[in-house]
Design an enzyme around this catalytic site. Structure first.
Site, PDB file in Angstrom:
ATOM      1  N   ARG A  33      27.937   2.317   3.883  1.00  0.00           N
ATOM      2  CA  ARG A  33      27.043   1.858   4.850  1.00  0.00           C
ATOM      3  C   ARG A  33      26.946   2.932   6.232  1.00  0.00           C
ATOM      4  O   ARG A  33      26.252   3.692   6.476  1.00  0.00           O
ATOM      5  CB  ARG A  33      27.015   0.512   5.404  1.00  0.00           C
ATOM      6  N   CYS A  74      31.272  -2.429  15.651  1.00  0.00           N
ATOM      7  CA  CYS A  74      29.827  -2.505  16.195  1.00  0.00           C
ATOM      8  C   CYS A  74      29.725  -3.665  17.329  1.00  0.00           C
ATOM      9  O   CYS A  74      29.226  -3.527  18.235  1.00  0.00           O
ATOM     10  CB  CYS A  74      28.969  -2.912  15.073  1.00  0.00           C
ATOM     11  N   THR A  75      30.546  -4.685  17.227  1.00  0.00           N
ATOM     12  CA  THR A  75      30.454  -5.802  18.223  1.00  0.00           C
ATOM     13  C   THR A  75      31.462  -5.381  19.177  1.00  0.00           C
ATOM     14  O   THR A  75      31.037  -5.888  20.525  1.00  0.00           O
ATOM     15  CB  THR A  75      31.321  -7.007  17.189  1.00  0.00           C
ATOM     16  N   THR A  90      27.814  -8.317   5.663  1.00  0.00           N
ATOM     17  CA  THR A  90      28.457  -6.737   5.229  1.00  0.00           C
ATOM     18  C   THR A  90      28.867  -6.926   4.008  1.00  0.00           C
ATOM     19  O   THR A  90      28.747  -8.020   3.317  1.00  0.00           O
ATOM     20  CB  THR A  90      29.589  -6.664   6.286  1.00  0.00           C
ATOM     21  N   ASN A 116      23.701  -3.570  13.983  1.00  0.00           N
ATOM     22  CA  ASN A 116      25.303  -3.488  13.726  1.00  0.00           C
ATOM     23  C   ASN A 116      25.609  -2.179  12.725  1.00  0.00           C
ATOM     24  O   ASN A 116      26.907  -1.770  12.586  1.00  0.00           O
ATOM     25  CB  ASN A 116      26.037  -4.685  13.177  1.00  0.00           C
TER      26      ASN A 116
END
Length: 411
Positions: A10, A184-185, A217, A390
Protein backbone atom coordinates in the site's frame (compact mmCIF):
# COMPACT_ATOMS: atom_id res chain seq x y z
CA UNK A 1 19.06 11.88 -7.84
CA UNK A 2 17.50 8.41 -7.97
CA UNK A 3 15.07 7.10 -5.36
CA UNK A 4 14.82 3.49 -4.23
CA UNK A 5 11.57 2.04 -2.89
CA UNK A 6 11.67 -1.34 -1.16
CA UNK A 7 8.24 -2.96 -1.23
CA UNK A 8 5.24 -2.34 -3.45
CA UNK A 9 2.41 -2.76 -0.98
CA UNK A 10 0.00 0.00 0.00
CA UNK A 11 2.57 2.62 1.04
CA UNK A 12 5.20 1.56 -1.52
CA UNK A 13 2.77 1.83 -4.41
CA UNK A 14 1.38 5.18 -3.27
CA UNK A 15 4.90 6.50 -2.66
CA UNK A 16 5.61 5.68 -6.29
CA UNK A 17 2.45 7.59 -7.32
CA UNK A 18 3.49 10.55 -5.17
CA UNK A 19 6.96 10.97 -6.64
CA UNK A 20 5.85 10.27 -10.22
CA UNK A 21 3.35 13.11 -9.81
CA UNK A 22 5.95 15.51 -8.42
CA UNK A 23 8.72 14.56 -10.87
CA UNK A 24 11.02 14.86 -7.88
CA UNK A 25 13.54 12.18 -8.86
CA UNK A 26 15.22 11.48 -12.20
CA UNK A 27 14.54 7.77 -11.84
CA UNK A 28 12.77 5.49 -9.36
CA UNK A 29 14.01 1.97 -8.67
CA UNK A 30 11.44 -0.28 -6.98
CA UNK A 31 12.49 -3.54 -5.37
CA UNK A 32 9.58 -5.94 -5.44
CA UNK A 33 11.90 -8.74 -4.37
CA UNK A 34 10.03 -11.55 -6.11
CA UNK A 35 8.40 -12.59 -9.33
CA UNK A 36 4.85 -11.32 -9.73
CA UNK A 37 2.13 -12.26 -12.18
CA UNK A 38 3.07 -13.58 -15.60
CA UNK A 39 4.89 -10.52 -16.90
CA UNK A 40 5.95 -6.92 -16.26
CA UNK A 41 2.61 -5.88 -17.74
CA UNK A 42 0.82 -7.44 -14.76
CA UNK A 43 2.93 -5.33 -12.40
CA UNK A 44 2.21 -2.23 -14.50
CA UNK A 45 -1.52 -2.94 -14.26
CA UNK A 46 -1.22 -3.24 -10.48
CA UNK A 47 0.59 0.10 -10.30
CA UNK A 48 -1.92 1.82 -12.57
CA UNK A 49 -5.14 0.75 -10.84
CA UNK A 50 -6.14 1.08 -7.20
CA UNK A 51 -9.36 -0.02 -5.52
CA UNK A 52 -9.27 2.93 -3.12
CA UNK A 53 -7.84 5.82 -5.15
CA UNK A 54 -8.86 4.84 -8.65
CA UNK A 55 -6.87 5.08 -11.87
CA UNK A 56 -3.37 6.60 -11.74
CA UNK A 57 -3.89 8.70 -14.91
CA UNK A 58 -7.05 10.24 -13.40
CA UNK A 59 -5.14 11.05 -10.22
CA UNK A 60 -2.53 12.81 -12.34
CA UNK A 61 -4.71 14.56 -14.92
CA UNK A 62 -8.37 14.26 -14.02
CA UNK A 63 -11.16 13.23 -16.38
CA UNK A 64 -9.13 14.09 -19.52
CA UNK A 65 -6.46 11.54 -18.62
CA UNK A 66 -4.95 8.96 -20.92
CA UNK A 67 -2.74 6.00 -20.07
CA UNK A 68 0.63 7.03 -18.67
CA UNK A 69 2.59 3.76 -18.33
CA UNK A 70 4.63 3.11 -21.46
CA UNK A 71 7.83 1.59 -22.85
CA UNK A 72 7.73 -1.69 -20.95
CA UNK A 73 10.89 -3.76 -21.27
CA UNK A 74 10.38 -7.24 -19.82
CA UNK A 75 14.06 -8.22 -19.86
CA UNK A 76 15.27 -5.03 -18.16
CA UNK A 77 12.24 -4.66 -15.90
CA UNK A 78 11.84 -1.04 -16.95
CA UNK A 79 8.96 1.24 -17.88
CA UNK A 80 8.17 4.93 -17.94
CA UNK A 81 5.34 6.27 -15.80
CA UNK A 82 4.21 9.70 -16.95
CA UNK A 83 7.69 10.21 -18.38
CA UNK A 84 9.55 9.10 -15.24
CA UNK A 85 11.86 6.09 -15.76
CA UNK A 86 10.96 3.30 -13.33
CA UNK A 87 12.87 0.05 -12.88
CA UNK A 88 11.30 -2.95 -11.12
CA UNK A 89 13.67 -5.41 -9.39
CA UNK A 90 12.23 -8.92 -8.93
CA UNK A 91 15.01 -11.00 -7.39
CA UNK A 92 16.25 -10.18 -3.87
CA UNK A 93 14.18 -9.72 -0.72
CA UNK A 94 17.10 -9.28 1.67
CA UNK A 95 18.00 -5.55 1.69
CA UNK A 96 21.73 -6.36 1.83
CA UNK A 97 21.50 -8.24 -1.48
CA UNK A 98 19.47 -5.74 -3.54
CA UNK A 99 22.50 -3.91 -4.93
CA UNK A 100 21.34 -0.29 -4.76
CA UNK A 101 24.84 0.94 -5.64
CA UNK A 102 24.66 -0.86 -8.99
CA UNK A 103 21.61 1.24 -9.90
CA UNK A 104 22.99 4.53 -8.55
CA UNK A 105 20.47 4.72 -5.68
CA UNK A 106 21.64 6.69 -2.63
CA UNK A 107 18.31 7.15 -0.82
CA UNK A 108 15.81 4.34 -0.10
CA UNK A 109 12.31 4.27 1.35
CA UNK A 110 11.62 0.89 2.96
CA UNK A 111 7.86 0.33 2.95
CA UNK A 112 7.78 -3.43 3.49
CA UNK A 113 6.97 -3.18 7.21
CA UNK A 114 9.30 -6.16 7.77
CA UNK A 115 12.55 -4.41 8.69
CA UNK A 116 11.87 -2.09 11.63
CA UNK A 117 14.74 -2.68 14.04
CA UNK A 118 17.44 0.02 13.71
CA UNK A 119 19.79 -2.02 15.90
CA UNK A 120 19.65 -5.23 13.84
CA UNK A 121 22.83 -6.22 12.04
CA UNK A 122 22.78 -6.30 8.21
CA UNK A 123 23.72 -9.99 8.52
CA UNK A 124 20.51 -10.80 10.42
CA UNK A 125 18.82 -13.88 9.00
CA UNK A 126 16.11 -12.80 6.59
CA UNK A 127 17.46 -9.28 6.32
CA UNK A 128 17.53 -6.03 8.27
CA UNK A 129 16.96 -2.33 7.71
CA UNK A 130 20.69 -1.62 7.77
CA UNK A 131 21.13 -4.04 4.91
CA UNK A 132 20.18 -1.17 2.59
CA UNK A 133 23.33 0.66 3.70
CA UNK A 134 25.46 -2.40 2.95
CA UNK A 135 23.72 -2.59 -0.43
CA UNK A 136 24.93 0.89 -1.36
CA UNK A 137 22.31 3.32 -0.05
CA UNK A 138 23.58 6.24 2.03
CA UNK A 139 20.31 6.74 3.92
CA UNK A 140 17.15 4.72 4.43
CA UNK A 141 13.73 6.01 5.47
CA UNK A 142 11.41 3.55 7.21
CA UNK A 143 7.69 4.07 6.56
CA UNK A 144 6.80 2.80 10.03
CA UNK A 145 7.88 3.35 13.65
CA UNK A 146 11.12 1.75 14.78
CA UNK A 147 10.69 -1.44 16.81
CA UNK A 148 13.76 -2.56 18.76
CA UNK A 149 13.48 -6.26 19.58
CA UNK A 150 16.22 -6.37 22.24
CA UNK A 151 14.83 -4.22 25.05
CA UNK A 152 18.32 -3.86 26.54
CA UNK A 153 19.46 -1.82 23.54
CA UNK A 154 18.88 1.90 23.11
CA UNK A 155 18.29 3.91 19.97
CA UNK A 156 21.46 4.06 17.82
CA UNK A 157 23.06 7.49 17.44
CA UNK A 158 22.57 7.47 13.67
CA UNK A 159 18.80 6.79 13.92
CA UNK A 160 16.05 9.39 14.33
CA UNK A 161 12.24 9.55 14.17
CA UNK A 162 10.85 12.51 12.21
CA UNK A 163 7.40 13.86 11.36
CA UNK A 164 7.88 16.43 8.65
CA UNK A 165 6.79 19.91 9.72
CA UNK A 166 7.00 19.03 13.41
CA UNK A 167 10.60 18.01 14.15
CA UNK A 168 12.35 17.74 10.78
CA UNK A 169 15.07 19.95 12.27
CA UNK A 170 16.09 16.92 14.34
CA UNK A 171 17.41 15.26 11.18
CA UNK A 172 21.14 15.93 10.90
CA UNK A 173 22.45 14.93 7.46
CA UNK A 174 25.99 14.34 8.69
CA UNK A 175 24.81 12.11 11.54
CA UNK A 176 21.60 10.24 10.69
CA UNK A 177 21.55 7.35 8.24
CA UNK A 178 18.42 5.51 9.40
CA UNK A 179 15.24 7.59 9.66
CA UNK A 180 11.75 6.56 10.75
CA UNK A 181 8.81 8.54 9.37
CA UNK A 182 6.75 7.31 12.36
CA UNK A 183 3.22 6.16 11.52
CA UNK A 184 0.06 7.60 10.03
CA UNK A 185 -1.51 7.89 13.49
CA UNK A 186 1.57 9.51 15.07
CA UNK A 187 1.74 11.99 12.18
CA UNK A 188 -1.87 13.10 12.68
CA UNK A 189 -1.54 13.11 16.46
CA UNK A 190 1.61 15.25 16.36
CA UNK A 191 -0.23 17.93 14.38
CA UNK A 192 -3.13 17.82 16.85
CA UNK A 193 -0.96 18.05 19.98
CA UNK A 194 1.78 20.49 18.92
CA UNK A 195 -0.45 23.61 18.62
CA UNK A 196 -1.73 22.95 22.16
CA UNK A 197 1.81 22.65 23.52
CA UNK A 198 2.80 25.84 21.69
CA UNK A 199 -0.08 27.76 23.25
CA UNK A 200 -0.41 26.34 26.76
CA UNK A 201 3.04 24.94 27.46
CA UNK A 202 3.62 21.43 28.69
CA UNK A 203 3.03 22.26 32.38
CA UNK A 204 -0.63 23.18 31.84
CA UNK A 205 -1.46 19.95 30.03
CA UNK A 206 -2.13 17.59 32.92
CA UNK A 207 -3.01 14.42 31.01
CA UNK A 208 -4.14 13.27 27.60
CA UNK A 209 -5.60 10.22 25.92
CA UNK A 210 -6.54 9.27 22.39
CA UNK A 211 -8.40 6.62 20.48
CA UNK A 212 -7.88 6.16 16.78
CA UNK A 213 -10.86 4.84 14.87
CA UNK A 214 -8.69 3.28 12.20
CA UNK A 215 -9.36 1.79 8.78
CA UNK A 216 -8.37 -1.81 8.12
CA UNK A 217 -4.79 -2.70 7.20
CA UNK A 218 -3.17 -5.64 5.44
CA UNK A 219 -2.25 -7.22 8.78
CA UNK A 220 -5.90 -8.14 9.36
CA UNK A 221 -7.87 -11.13 8.15
CA UNK A 222 -10.44 -10.95 5.39
CA UNK A 223 -12.16 -14.01 6.90
CA UNK A 224 -11.71 -15.63 10.30
CA UNK A 225 -8.57 -17.80 10.44
CA UNK A 226 -6.70 -20.03 12.87
CA UNK A 227 -4.11 -18.14 14.97
CA UNK A 228 -0.42 -18.76 14.37
CA UNK A 229 1.50 -20.62 17.06
CA UNK A 230 2.16 -18.32 20.01
CA UNK A 231 -0.19 -15.58 18.75
CA UNK A 232 -1.55 -13.44 21.60
CA UNK A 233 -3.80 -11.03 19.68
CA UNK A 234 -6.79 -13.20 18.82
CA UNK A 235 -8.84 -10.28 17.51
CA UNK A 236 -6.70 -9.63 14.42
CA UNK A 237 -7.52 -13.10 13.08
CA UNK A 238 -11.22 -12.18 12.95
CA UNK A 239 -12.82 -10.91 9.75
CA UNK A 240 -12.40 -7.17 9.24
CA UNK A 241 -15.40 -7.19 6.88
CA UNK A 242 -17.95 -7.39 9.66
CA UNK A 243 -16.31 -6.54 12.97
CA UNK A 244 -15.18 -3.58 15.04
CA UNK A 245 -11.85 -4.83 16.38
CA UNK A 246 -9.98 -3.57 19.43
CA UNK A 247 -6.24 -3.43 18.91
CA UNK A 248 -3.17 -1.50 20.02
CA UNK A 249 -1.16 1.45 18.75
CA UNK A 250 2.40 2.60 19.40
CA UNK A 251 1.45 6.22 18.75
CA UNK A 252 2.07 7.39 22.33
CA UNK A 253 5.60 5.98 22.40
CA UNK A 254 6.45 7.29 18.94
CA UNK A 255 5.00 10.71 19.77
CA UNK A 256 7.50 11.13 22.62
CA UNK A 257 10.33 10.61 20.10
CA UNK A 258 8.90 13.36 17.87
CA UNK A 259 7.82 15.73 20.68
CA UNK A 260 10.01 14.96 23.74
CA UNK A 261 7.93 17.24 26.03
CA UNK A 262 5.16 14.65 25.87
CA UNK A 263 7.22 12.43 28.18
CA UNK A 264 6.08 14.79 30.97
CA UNK A 265 2.40 14.22 30.21
CA UNK A 266 0.48 11.15 31.29
CA UNK A 267 -0.70 9.85 27.92
CA UNK A 268 -2.73 6.81 26.86
CA UNK A 269 -3.26 5.71 23.25
CA UNK A 270 -5.72 3.08 22.05
CA UNK A 271 -6.93 1.87 18.66
CA UNK A 272 -10.11 0.44 17.16
CA UNK A 273 -10.14 -1.04 13.65
CA UNK A 274 -13.28 -0.67 11.55
CA UNK A 275 -14.34 -2.15 8.18
CA UNK A 276 -13.35 0.69 5.85
CA UNK A 277 -10.38 0.65 3.48
CA UNK A 278 -8.93 4.04 4.41
CA UNK A 279 -9.86 7.23 6.22
CA UNK A 280 -9.30 7.32 9.98
CA UNK A 281 -10.16 9.51 12.96
CA UNK A 282 -8.38 10.42 16.19
CA UNK A 283 -10.49 11.35 19.22
CA UNK A 284 -8.13 13.30 21.50
CA UNK A 285 -9.06 14.09 25.10
CA UNK A 286 -6.85 16.62 26.91
CA UNK A 287 -7.05 17.91 30.49
CA UNK A 288 -5.78 21.48 30.70
CA UNK A 289 -5.20 23.49 33.87
CA UNK A 290 -7.11 26.78 33.69
CA UNK A 291 -5.89 30.13 34.95
CA UNK A 292 -9.24 30.62 36.72
CA UNK A 293 -12.91 29.75 36.34
CA UNK A 294 -13.42 33.18 34.81
CA UNK A 295 -10.53 32.74 32.35
CA UNK A 296 -11.05 29.15 31.29
CA UNK A 297 -10.30 27.23 28.11
CA UNK A 298 -13.39 27.35 25.94
CA UNK A 299 -14.34 25.91 22.59
CA UNK A 300 -13.70 29.33 21.02
CA UNK A 301 -10.18 29.43 22.47
CA UNK A 302 -9.39 26.05 20.90
CA UNK A 303 -10.93 27.13 17.60
CA UNK A 304 -8.60 30.13 17.52
CA UNK A 305 -5.56 28.02 18.45
CA UNK A 306 -6.11 25.57 15.61
CA UNK A 307 -7.21 28.16 13.07
CA UNK A 308 -4.10 30.28 13.69
CA UNK A 309 -1.86 27.20 13.62
CA UNK A 310 -3.44 26.00 10.36
CA UNK A 311 -2.95 29.40 8.73
CA UNK A 312 0.48 29.94 10.27
CA UNK A 313 3.36 27.67 11.30
CA UNK A 314 1.70 24.37 10.34
CA UNK A 315 0.30 25.43 6.98
CA UNK A 316 -0.48 23.57 4.73
CA UNK A 317 -0.30 20.30 6.67
CA UNK A 318 -2.80 21.18 9.41
CA UNK A 319 -6.35 21.93 8.29
CA UNK A 320 -9.14 23.46 10.38
CA UNK A 321 -12.72 23.21 9.20
CA UNK A 322 -16.20 23.92 10.49
CA UNK A 323 -17.71 21.65 7.84
CA UNK A 324 -19.35 18.39 8.86
CA UNK A 325 -17.24 15.58 7.38
CA UNK A 326 -17.44 11.83 7.11
CA UNK A 327 -14.46 9.58 6.50
CA UNK A 328 -14.95 9.41 2.71
CA UNK A 329 -14.51 13.18 2.50
CA UNK A 330 -10.87 13.07 3.53
CA UNK A 331 -9.68 10.19 1.33
CA UNK A 332 -6.85 11.52 -0.83
CA UNK A 333 -7.17 15.02 0.70
CA UNK A 334 -3.86 16.58 -0.33
CA UNK A 335 -1.19 17.70 2.15
CA UNK A 336 -3.41 17.16 5.18
CA UNK A 337 -1.58 15.50 8.05
CA UNK A 338 -4.60 16.29 10.23
CA UNK A 339 -8.00 17.86 9.57
CA UNK A 340 -9.49 19.31 12.75
CA UNK A 341 -13.28 18.98 12.86
CA UNK A 342 -13.93 22.31 14.58
CA UNK A 343 -17.69 21.88 14.94
CA UNK A 344 -17.10 18.84 17.17
CA UNK A 345 -14.63 20.40 19.64
CA UNK A 346 -16.18 20.24 23.10
CA UNK A 347 -15.02 21.47 26.50
CA UNK A 348 -16.15 21.04 30.10
CA UNK A 349 -14.62 22.95 33.01
CA UNK A 350 -14.73 21.93 36.66
CA UNK A 351 -12.86 22.11 39.92
CA UNK A 352 -10.50 19.24 40.68
CA UNK A 353 -10.03 18.73 44.43
CA UNK A 354 -6.58 17.63 45.51
CA UNK A 355 -5.93 16.12 48.96
CA UNK A 356 -2.61 17.68 49.93
CA UNK A 357 -2.06 15.24 52.77
CA UNK A 358 -1.47 12.61 50.11
CA UNK A 359 0.62 14.87 47.87
CA UNK A 360 4.40 14.85 47.52
CA UNK A 361 6.85 17.61 46.68
CA UNK A 362 9.32 17.46 43.78
CA UNK A 363 11.80 15.59 46.01
CA UNK A 364 9.25 12.88 46.80
CA UNK A 365 8.77 13.97 50.40
CA UNK A 366 5.35 14.44 51.94
CA UNK A 367 4.29 18.06 52.14
CA UNK A 368 4.33 19.50 55.65
CA UNK A 369 3.22 22.68 57.41
CA UNK A 370 -0.02 22.91 55.45
CA UNK A 371 -2.67 25.41 56.47
CA UNK A 372 -5.34 23.58 54.48
CA UNK A 373 -5.83 19.94 53.62
CA UNK A 374 -7.40 20.44 50.20
CA UNK A 375 -7.13 22.77 47.24
CA UNK A 376 -9.34 23.21 44.21
CA UNK A 377 -7.84 23.59 40.73
CA UNK A 378 -9.88 24.65 37.71
CA UNK A 379 -9.39 22.13 34.90
CA UNK A 380 -10.94 21.97 31.44
CA UNK A 381 -11.37 18.69 29.66
CA UNK A 382 -11.34 19.16 25.89
CA UNK A 383 -12.40 16.67 23.24
CA UNK A 384 -10.88 17.24 19.78
CA UNK A 385 -11.50 15.27 16.58
CA UNK A 386 -8.86 14.96 13.86
CA UNK A 387 -9.35 13.21 10.51
CA UNK A 388 -6.52 11.66 8.50
CA UNK A 389 -6.20 9.52 5.40
CA UNK A 390 -3.98 6.81 6.84
CA UNK A 391 -2.74 5.78 3.38
CA UNK A 392 -2.30 8.43 0.69
CA UNK A 393 -3.72 11.82 1.64
CA UNK A 394 -2.01 12.15 5.00
CA UNK A 395 0.73 9.62 5.52
CA UNK A 396 2.19 9.02 2.06
CA UNK A 397 2.18 12.74 1.26
CA UNK A 398 3.98 13.56 4.53
CA UNK A 399 6.43 10.71 3.90
CA UNK A 400 7.03 12.21 0.47
CA UNK A 401 7.73 15.64 1.95
CA UNK A 402 10.24 14.10 4.37
CA UNK A 403 11.88 12.12 1.57
CA UNK A 404 12.41 15.26 -0.50
CA UNK A 405 13.69 17.17 2.55
CA UNK A 406 16.34 14.51 3.14
CA UNK A 407 17.19 14.19 -0.56
CA UNK A 408 17.78 17.93 -0.89
CA UNK A 409 20.28 17.83 1.97
CA UNK A 410 22.15 14.98 0.28
CA UNK A 411 22.84 16.95 -2.92
Amino acid sequence: MKLGINGLGRIGKLTLWHHVARKSFQEIVVNLGRKAGTSLQDIANYIEKDSTYGWLPVYLYGHKAERVIENLNEDEGTMTIDGVPVRILREKRNPAEIGWKEYGVRLVVDSTGRFRDPTASPETSGGALRGHLVSGAEKVILSAPFKIKDKELGMPDDAVTVVYGINDGDFLPDKHRVISAASCTTTCLAYMIKPLLDYFGVNRILSASMVTVHAATASQAVLDRVPKAGATDLRKIRSIFNNIILTTTGAAKALSLVIPEMKQVGFIAESVRIPTNTGSLIVLVVNIQDESLENRVTREVLHNIYEEAANGPYHPYLKFTLEQNVSADIIGYPKAAAIIEGSEIHTRTGLVRVDLTKACGPDGQKLGGLTCAQIEIPVTQAVIYGWYDNEFGSYTNMLGELTLHIAQQML
